[in-house]
Enzyme design. Sequence first.
Site, short mmCIF file in Angstrom:
data_model
loop_
_atom_site.label_atom_id
_atom_site.label_comp_id
_atom_site.label_asym_id
_atom_site.label_seq_id
_atom_site.Cartn_x
_atom_site.Cartn_y
_atom_site.Cartn_z
N LYS A 105 0.77 -1.20 -0.02
CA LYS A 105 -0.18 -0.02 0.07
C LYS A 105 0.94 1.28 -0.04
CE LYS A 105 -4.60 0.59 0.43
NZ LYS A 105 -5.32 -0.35 -0.10
N GLY A 151 -18.07 7.70 -2.67
CA GLY A 151 -16.84 7.56 -3.68
C GLY A 151 -17.08 6.85 -4.74
N ASN A 152 -16.31 6.16 -5.46
CA ASN A 152 -16.31 5.19 -6.46
C ASN A 152 -17.01 4.12 -5.89
OD1 ASN A 152 -15.72 3.95 -9.12
ND2 ASN A 152 -14.18 3.02 -8.22
N GLY A 179 -20.31 6.68 2.66
CA GLY A 179 -19.42 7.28 1.64
C GLY A 179 -20.35 7.24 0.25
#
Length: 428
Positions: free
Chosen positions: A107, A221-222, A219
Amino acid sequence: MTEDGYNPYKMAQEQFDRIAEKLDLEESLRELLREPIREYHFNLPVKMDEGGTKVFKAFRVQHNDALGPCKGGIRFHPEETIDTVRALAMWMTWKTAVADLPLGGGKGGVICDPRELSDREQERICREYIKAINKNIGPLQDVPAPDVMTTAQHMLWMMDEYECIKGGQYPGVITGKPEGKGGSKGRTEATGYGVIYVLRELLDEIDRDFEEITASIQGFGNVAQHAAELFIEYGGTLVSVSCWDQEDKKAYCYYREDGVCIDELRSITDRYGSIDKKKAKERGYEQFPGDDWLKHEVDLLIPAALENAINEDNVDDIPSCVELIVSGANGPITPEADEILEDRDMIVVPDFLANSGGVTCSYFEQVQNNQNYYWPKDEVLEKLDNSMTKAFHEVWDMAQEKDVRMRDAAYMISINKVAEACKARGWI
Ligand code: GLU
């Protein structure tokens, strides 16, 4: 994010230690797997549009590569910390293993707020990041991808910088690229859709139908948008969406009892997943504080934002009608909250299984890059669905067989797989 005593790395280690104990793993393996194999810290000097240079701190952590090259996203977030990146790298190792991919875990992160930066400044951050890390990533070493607040465009800038340095075409150095520029069809949808493929299998196991399920999602987002889209397409009713408001610097929930309209919400959402509160009100959505996303009377919660969303302090706010949690985010439930949810007989699909669709599609992207031959979207999504379905049933069956919760079953499968690979390679 590390704040008020919450440390995701400690949490990831605690989760690992628990299962290592159950599996009776030898001490040397525990030592190896409870920390990253390698990590890189760098300062990125970036020329700003207004003149002058700003220095951004950045990291890349490679947790384990016994099963294949490290794999995992790069996050842009103002509250990024090295411990968050370490935890996320470790979770990637378990994620690729449970999804049965020939990949390890890694990451990256940059401490920055893209919402406050121009596109040119973001491009320079991407290029500086690759200048700093290019010797230690690559299709056979470590392959980054998008994550929180990074997109296909960021991936393309990073790939371009890598290719400039190396002097050749290396599409497999990074995944999540735009379609037509080395990206796979379906990659944008993959994480969110994967969450819902897994939910579909779960509902089938417990004899429930989408038509009877109401949900609240954290959320927008995508990942959240695509999970919401497929959930509604399958017949579910999504009553609440919570998201960050950059203007007020806090989150809000947008609620509609008979179900939100995903296209309508998308049309009033910016590229970072913030819904325009005035326009939402005009369209008849009730607005609540962001924390209320888990207080609604629904059957299903989908945390699809950041880590530490459900913790000791708010777990008791979840009403008793909530039966299921399927996670799009990484690390949204702390171990303390997990225990409480288990006592309440809640069915929790662990994050690193439920959200493994993104990395699975990233793997397909690498395969297509290597072949230099691109598959149609239907084929990508069919392969993704098959892969997620198989991973879900392996975990479900193990949980039934050993009479453990799904998180423990998923950990047992993945830790065993990685431990075996370390031993087979002769590391231990
Ligand atoms: N960032 C995504 C995750 O946490 C995708 C990683 C990848 O595609 O490598 O799973």
